[in-house]
Design a protein around this motif. Structure first.
Motif, mmCIF file in Angstrom:
data_model
loop_
_atom_site.group_PDB
_atom_site.id
_atom_site.type_symbol
_atom_site.label_atom_id
_atom_site.label_comp_id
_atom_site.label_asym_id
_atom_site.label_seq_id
_atom_site.Cartn_x
_atom_site.Cartn_y
_atom_site.Cartn_z
ATOM 1 N N LEU A 220 0.823 -1.204 0.000
ATOM 2 C CA LEU A 220 0.000 0.000 0.000
ATOM 3 C C LEU A 220 0.860 1.258 0.000
ATOM 4 C CD1 LEU A 220 -2.896 1.036 0.110
ATOM 5 C CD2 LEU A 220 -2.810 0.839 2.595
ATOM 6 N N PHE A 221 1.852 1.325 0.900
ATOM 7 C CA PHE A 221 2.681 2.535 1.026
ATOM 8 C C PHE A 221 3.568 2.732 -0.212
ATOM 9 C CE2 PHE A 221 2.741 2.006 5.960
ATOM 10 C CZ PHE A 221 1.381 2.266 5.977
ATOM 11 N N LEU A 222 4.200 1.643 -0.657
ATOM 12 C CA LEU A 222 5.104 1.748 -1.805
ATOM 13 C C LEU A 222 4.333 1.953 -3.107
ATOM 14 C CD1 LEU A 222 7.526 -1.100 -0.708
ATOM 15 C CD2 LEU A 222 8.112 1.325 -0.833
ATOM 16 N N GLY A 223 3.151 1.347 -3.177
ATOM 17 C CA GLY A 223 2.337 1.524 -4.373
ATOM 18 C C GLY A 223 1.790 2.929 -4.500
ATOM 19 N N ARG A 224 1.337 3.501 -3.390
ATOM 20 C CA ARG A 224 0.765 4.854 -3.434
ATOM 21 C C ARG A 224 1.830 5.890 -3.778
ATOM 22 N NH1 ARG A 224 -4.334 5.037 -4.308
ATOM 23 N NH2 ARG A 224 -4.763 6.950 -3.156
ATOM 24 N N THR A 225 3.096 5.594 -3.485
ATOM 25 C CA THR A 225 4.184 6.541 -3.786
ATOM 26 C C THR A 225 4.930 6.162 -5.069
ATOM 27 O OG1 THR A 225 5.562 5.268 -2.228
ATOM 28 C CG2 THR A 225 4.560 7.293 -1.406
ATOM 29 N N ASP A 226 4.354 5.241 -5.862
ATOM 30 C CA ASP A 226 4.925 4.848 -7.158
ATOM 31 C C ASP A 226 6.348 4.325 -7.046
ATOM 32 O OD1 ASP A 226 2.681 5.394 -8.750
ATOM 33 O OD2 ASP A 226 3.183 7.514 -8.859
ATOM 34 N N LEU A 227 6.607 3.537 -6.012
ATOM 35 C CA LEU A 227 7.952 2.988 -5.806
ATOM 36 C C LEU A 227 8.054 1.510 -6.183
ATOM 37 C CD1 LEU A 227 8.965 4.768 -2.471
ATOM 38 C CD2 LEU A 227 9.994 5.092 -4.723
ATOM 39 N N ILE A 228 6.959 0.930 -6.721
ATOM 40 C CA ILE A 228 6.999 -0.469 -7.148
ATOM 41 C C ILE A 228 7.269 -0.510 -8.654
ATOM 42 C CG2 ILE A 228 5.758 -2.661 -7.268
ATOM 43 C CD1 ILE A 228 4.022 -1.744 -4.954
ATOM 44 N N PRO A 229 8.418 -1.034 -9.064
ATOM 45 C CA PRO A 229 8.728 -1.093 -10.505
ATOM 46 C C PRO A 229 7.711 -1.954 -11.258
ATOM 47 C CG PRO A 229 10.670 -1.570 -9.172
ATOM 48 C CD PRO A 229 9.506 -1.577 -8.246
ATOM 49 N N ASN A 235 10.383 -11.993 -7.265
ATOM 50 C CA ASN A 235 9.022 -12.411 -6.940
ATOM 51 C C ASN A 235 8.370 -11.512 -5.898
ATOM 52 O OD1 ASN A 235 9.017 -14.581 -8.741
ATOM 53 N ND2 ASN A 235 9.970 -15.958 -7.230
ATOM 54 N N TYR A 236 9.169 -11.036 -4.921
ATOM 55 C CA TYR A 236 8.585 -10.203 -3.862
ATOM 56 C C TYR A 236 8.013 -8.917 -4.441
ATOM 57 C CZ TYR A 236 7.964 -8.017 0.713
ATOM 58 O OH TYR A 236 7.417 -7.424 1.825
ATOM 59 N N THR A 237 8.750 -8.315 -5.362
ATOM 60 C CA THR A 237 8.274 -7.077 -5.972
ATOM 61 C C THR A 237 7.024 -7.338 -6.792
ATOM 62 O OG1 THR A 237 10.549 -6.271 -6.074
ATOM 63 C CG2 THR A 237 8.926 -5.114 -7.405
ATOM 64 N N LYS A 238 6.988 -8.448 -7.505
ATOM 65 C CA LYS A 238 5.796 -8.816 -8.271
ATOM 66 C C LYS A 238 4.593 -9.011 -7.341
ATOM 67 C CE LYS A 238 8.326 -11.072 -12.031
ATOM 68 N NZ LYS A 238 8.615 -12.376 -12.703
ATOM 69 N N ASP A 239 4.856 -9.671 -6.192
ATOM 70 C CA ASP A 239 3.775 -9.894 -5.222
ATOM 71 C C ASP A 239 3.257 -8.570 -4.662
ATOM 72 O OD1 ASP A 239 3.952 -12.591 -5.572
ATOM 73 O OD2 ASP A 239 5.171 -12.950 -3.774
ATOM 74 N N LEU A 240 4.187 -7.638 -4.383
ATOM 75 C CA LEU A 240 3.756 -6.322 -3.887
ATOM 76 C C LEU A 240 2.868 -5.624 -4.907
ATOM 77 C CD1 LEU A 240 6.944 -4.766 -2.179
ATOM 78 C CD2 LEU A 240 4.935 -5.718 -1.059
ATOM 79 N N ASP A 269 20.330 4.166 4.403
ATOM 80 C CA ASP A 269 19.429 3.869 5.522
ATOM 81 C C ASP A 269 18.259 4.852 5.599
ATOM 82 O OD1 ASP A 269 20.901 1.698 6.218
ATOM 83 O OD2 ASP A 269 21.790 2.565 8.020
ATOM 84 N N ASN A 270 18.387 5.993 4.921
ATOM 85 C CA ASN A 270 17.301 6.976 4.884
ATOM 86 C C ASN A 270 16.527 6.943 3.568
ATOM 87 O OD1 ASN A 270 17.324 8.191 7.426
ATOM 88 N ND2 ASN A 270 18.949 9.623 6.860
ATOM 89 N N PHE A 271 16.798 5.956 2.715
ATOM 90 C CA PHE A 271 16.057 5.854 1.460
ATOM 91 C C PHE A 271 14.551 5.786 1.763
ATOM 92 C CE2 PHE A 271 19.238 3.944 -1.842
ATOM 93 C CZ PHE A 271 19.962 5.126 -1.785
ATOM 94 N N PRO A 272 13.744 6.412 0.947
ATOM 95 C CA PRO A 272 12.292 6.393 1.199
ATOM 96 C C PRO A 272 11.706 4.986 1.229
ATOM 97 C CG PRO A 272 12.803 7.300 -0.986
ATOM 98 C CD PRO A 272 14.089 7.230 -0.232
ATOM 99 N N THR A 273 12.285 4.068 0.463
ATOM 100 C CA THR A 273 11.810 2.675 0.494
ATOM 101 C C THR A 273 11.989 2.070 1.886
ATOM 102 O OG1 THR A 273 13.992 2.203 -0.451
ATOM 103 C CG2 THR A 273 12.106 2.115 -1.940
ATOM 104 N N ILE A 274 13.141 2.339 2.494
ATOM 105 C CA ILE A 274 13.421 1.790 3.830
ATOM 106 C C ILE A 274 12.504 2.432 4.864
ATOM 107 C CG2 ILE A 274 15.172 1.519 5.630
ATOM 108 C CD1 ILE A 274 15.563 -0.184 3.067
ATOM 109 N N ASP A 321 13.738 -4.895 -6.157
ATOM 110 C CA ASP A 321 14.320 -5.531 -7.341
ATOM 111 C C ASP A 321 15.792 -5.173 -7.542
ATOM 112 O OD1 ASP A 321 13.906 -7.326 -9.428
ATOM 113 O OD2 ASP A 321 13.565 -5.726 -10.890
ATOM 114 N N ASN A 322 16.481 -4.888 -6.413
ATOM 115 C CA ASN A 322 17.896 -4.496 -6.513
ATOM 116 C C ASN A 322 18.601 -4.971 -5.245
ATOM 117 O OD1 ASN A 322 20.343 -3.344 -7.082
ATOM 118 N ND2 ASN A 322 19.579 -1.254 -7.229
ATOM 119 N N GLU A 323 19.198 -6.145 -5.312
ATOM 120 C CA GLU A 323 19.758 -6.783 -4.118
ATOM 121 C C GLU A 323 21.030 -6.079 -3.657
ATOM 122 O OE1 GLU A 323 20.503 -11.342 -2.445
ATOM 123 O OE2 GLU A 323 19.871 -10.963 -4.519
#
Length: 422
Positions: A220-229, A235-240, A269-274, A321-323
């Protein structure tokens, strides 16, 4: 010459009272200068004066020149009908009420001493960073500490304004308001507004319902901020992405256009994704966060409450999607300090105020436990001998600089007033 200097002279009676006369030569005595009113309408209310043995009770208006009365169009404003004395530095024209009666005028420049003028000019004539930077350390410590306390609560009052607005938008749902404020705080200065709009775009009832699965909140949070590629391979990113599409459809969430989140100049450590992943974990772990926040008043307990990490995926990722190299990513004590300063203390203050309860001492005890913020304003005050020992000091000094020094409100500041008196 500025009007605030004349306000200071009048309010603190820094002029010769012994033989006052109006510009028309009438004897004038002042029993009460009135109450200083810094809003629309006359400058001082409920003054008491005597002109030629006739007592008057009413309001005082102050200007640099008499003609400013017409420049400001007071003759058209009924709020000025009860002005009994016009106090000016320089009289250049008679002033009349709506009924054509002349308003008595006192030309103040004849009654202010040279010493008062020189003190004022010395205070405001040179400004490098703040006017009093070479004198501020001279102010009595007891007076300055009292002034800092007032500055601190002024700052809290200002921070209460957006809280009140959020309450109106959420039908007085304090949990929803806390979520909005925390979201903004987690975004820091760079992404704070985007995170706030993200939080406002989702009914908090959705957060309550989906909080049982941290992956749902992340989606929900990452999708609303357009952070899901959209073209992710893991697979985790696809599931999100799949979860976000399902949740959006389930709750009929409208598409919201937000400013793009920024990664630039942020440590990983301050990346918006984290930060969003940590926010998701916080609301996964704490279903009634507001009640917890209101009941706590010790910093160590807030450290325990916000001892939040991320879900396991983020141990090896800073972006989807970036290990990356494996590392735990939990909220640091310094970040929790910022949460307490900028979210917890303001909402505790606003909530107590809404209940008519006194919270000043409890809040002061908490804020004094926290280390001071580190920024260029606090560093500059340190150079002038004003050390910020804790967050109470730093918050007070920020209020002083932003709301007084930057606006040249020296004569509404206890520092400026004390320096003029000395």
């Amino acid at each position: 010459m500025k009007e605030d200097f004349l306000h200071y002279v009048w309010q603190y009676k820094k002029f010769d009272f012994s033989n006052l006369k109006t510009v028309n030569g009438e004897s004038l005595s002042i029993s009460n200068v009135g109450n200083y009113f810094q809003k629309s309408g006359p400058d001082f209310f409920n003054a008491q004066i005597t002109i030629e043995n006739q007592k008057w009770a009413g309001n005082i208006e102050i200007h640099i020149k008499s003609s400013d009365w017409y420049l400001h169009q007071h003759e058209k404003d009924d709020n000025y009908n009860n002005v009994v004395l016009h106090v000016v530095w320089e009289h250049d024209t008679p002033i009349f009420r709506k009924d054509n009666s002349e308003i008595p005028t006192l030309e103040l420049k004849h009654y202010v001493s040279k010493e008062v003028l020189e003190n004022y000019q010395s205070l405001v004539s040179k400004k490098s960073w703040i006017y009093c930077e070479n004198q501020i350390k001279q102010v009595d410590d007891f007076i300055f500490q009292s002034w800092k306390e007032r500055l601190f609560f002024e700052r809290l009052e200002r921070k209460s304004i957006p809280i009140q607005k959020l309450l109106e938008e959420t039908d007085n749902d304090w949990e929803a308001v806390l979520f909005c404020l925390l979201s903004k705080n987690f975004g820091l200065n760079t992404n704070g507004e985007t995170f706030l709009k993200m939080a406002q775009s989702v009914p908090f009832s959705v957060i309550r319902k989906e909080g049982f699965e941290v992956e749902n909140l992340e989606a929900l949070f990452l999708g609303r901020t357009d952070l899901i590629p959209l073209d992710a391979e893991d697979n985790y990113t696809k599931d999100l992405k799949s979860n976000y599409d399902y949740i959006s459809h389930k709750y009929q969430l409208q598409k919201t256009i937000l400013s793009p989140v920024q990664f630039f100049k942020h440590r990983p450590d301050n990346f918006p994704t984290i930060r969003l992943a940590q926010l998701a974990m916080l609301y996964h772990q704490e279903s009634n966060l507001f009640s917890r926040v209101i009941s706590i008043n010790k910093l160590k307990d807030f450290y325990s409450l916000f001892e939040v990490e991320t879900s396991s995926y983020w141990l090896t990722h800073y972006q989807l999607d970036n290990e990356s190299v494996k590392k735990k990513k939990k909220l640091s004590k310094s970040f929790i300090d910022l949460i307490v300063i900028n979210t917890i203390v303001p909402i505790q203050f606003a909530y107590a105020k809404s209940l008519g309860k006194e919270s000043s001492e409890t809040i002061l005890e908490l804020i004094r436990e926290i280390k001071p913020e580190k920024n260029v304003i606090i560093q500059k005050f340190n150079q002038f001998g004003l050390d910020a020992i804790n967050a109470f000091d730093s918050q007070s000094l920020l209020q002083l600089k932003n709301e007084y020094c930057n606006l040249s409100k020296c004569l509404q500041c206890n520092v400026g007033i004390q320096l003029l008196k000395s």
